[in-house]
Design a protein around this motif. Sequence first.
Motif, PDB file in Angstrom:
ATOM      1  N   THR A   1       4.999   8.215  -0.502  1.00 22.29           N
ATOM      2  CA  THR A   1       3.720   8.431   0.176  1.00 22.29           C
ATOM      3  C   THR A   1       3.841   8.229   1.686  1.00 22.29           C
ATOM      4  O   THR A   1       2.961   8.610   2.430  1.00 22.29           O
TER       5      THR A   1
ATOM      6  N   GLY B   1       0.815   0.737   7.917  1.00 21.88           N
ATOM      7  CA  GLY B   1      -0.474   0.648   7.226  1.00 21.88           C
ATOM      8  C   GLY B   1      -1.456  -0.301   7.906  1.00 21.88           C
ATOM      9  O   GLY B   1      -2.625  -0.384   7.509  1.00 21.88           O
TER      10      GLY B   1
ATOM     11  N   SER C   1       0.854  -1.195   0.000  1.00 17.94           N
ATOM     12  CA  SER C   1       0.000   0.000   0.000  1.00 17.94           C
ATOM     13  C   SER C   1       0.891   1.246   0.000  1.00 17.94           C
ATOM     14  O   SER C   1       2.128   1.144  -0.021  1.00 17.94           O
ATOM     15  N   THR C   2       0.249   2.411   0.102  1.00 16.02           N
ATOM     16  CA  THR C   2       0.991   3.679   0.184  1.00 16.02           C
ATOM     17  C   THR C   2       1.797   3.791   1.479  1.00 16.02           C
ATOM     18  O   THR C   2       2.582   4.726   1.618  1.00 16.02           O
TER      19      THR C   2
ATOM     20  N   SER D   1      -4.146   3.258  -1.004  1.00 12.49           N
ATOM     21  CA  SER D   1      -4.108   3.325   0.464  1.00 12.49           C
ATOM     22  C   SER D   1      -4.406   1.943   1.042  1.00 12.49           C
ATOM     23  O   SER D   1      -5.011   1.101   0.360  1.00 12.49           O
TER      24      SER D   1
END
Length: 279
Positions: free
Chosen positions: A129, A46, A12-13, A20
């Motif tokens: 990110t 995350g 993910s980011t 996201s």
Amino acid sequence: MTPANFDFHCHSTASDGLLSPGDVARRAAANGVDCWALTDHDTLGGLPEAAEAAGECSLAFVPGVEISIEWRATPIHIVGLAFSAANPALAGGLDALRLGRSERAKRMGEALAAIGIPGVYEGALQYVTNPDLISRAHFARYLVSIGIAREVSSVFQHYLTPGKPGYVDHRWATLEEATGWIHAAGGVAVIAHPGRYKLSGGDTRRLLDDFKALGGQGIEVVSGSHSPDHVLHFARLARHYAFHASRGSDFHGPEESHVDLGRVAQLPLDLKPVWRLFL
Ligand code: AMP
Ligand code: MN
Ligand code: MN
Ligand code: MN
């Protein structure tokens, strides 16, 4: 009965993925995944968002991480699954690994400037990110944006792999450290995408011997990076070593990954699936 669709490898980011953590969860559920682990590189950042979104779409969730290590001078990835994310040994080890990434990224920028491509570290930062997690994938995206190559895979081929001008050596964690952190946190360690390493048959067996001796229990047999021949080969090694088998897409984003979440082959039916160790 159709085997459960589990996907225990994706990004993910929070590291170098394009969606996201919540969007990865929703995409996994929409693709028919039953049980899912988010395995960002060297960070657990995350996981809270991923767990919450998975709960909202009735997707069974397993905490995951993909740890960067170096074994006999070869970069290798170890996936950790089903650990306690609050464990200080794991979280602290990953904190130190991420610090090393930033310093390495600056050296990559200097190496590319030396061949006449300046400002790449600063450019790569525009694609980052999680300010704490810079990867070669961010460099590749920036280099594509300035027209150095048409796609990310060719940037890797010409600039970012061993022997190419933007590649710098780096000291990652050791196999002992990564397996030790995962085990300290009560998790299961898995060798990620073994078909991707440039190891001879003998060195692959030495890696698996070392991993087994450290209490490693799993190997990715089915991976978005594996060919059907890799699946047969690593299924044989899983049987030989009595490893549990894992399955993961290594999805990074719809624009970049040719394999989507949950859309990989099923594991050979006689193998012990890794989820049996914790579900
Ligand atoms: P790093 O952890 O900074 O060394 O970056 C490794 C990441 O770069 C991988 O997790 C992939 O996201 C990406 N990557 C590595 N090799 C390739 C490749 N040949 N093509 C596309 N992406 C790659
Ligand atoms: Mn990646
Ligand atoms: Mn990997
Ligand atoms: Mn990965």
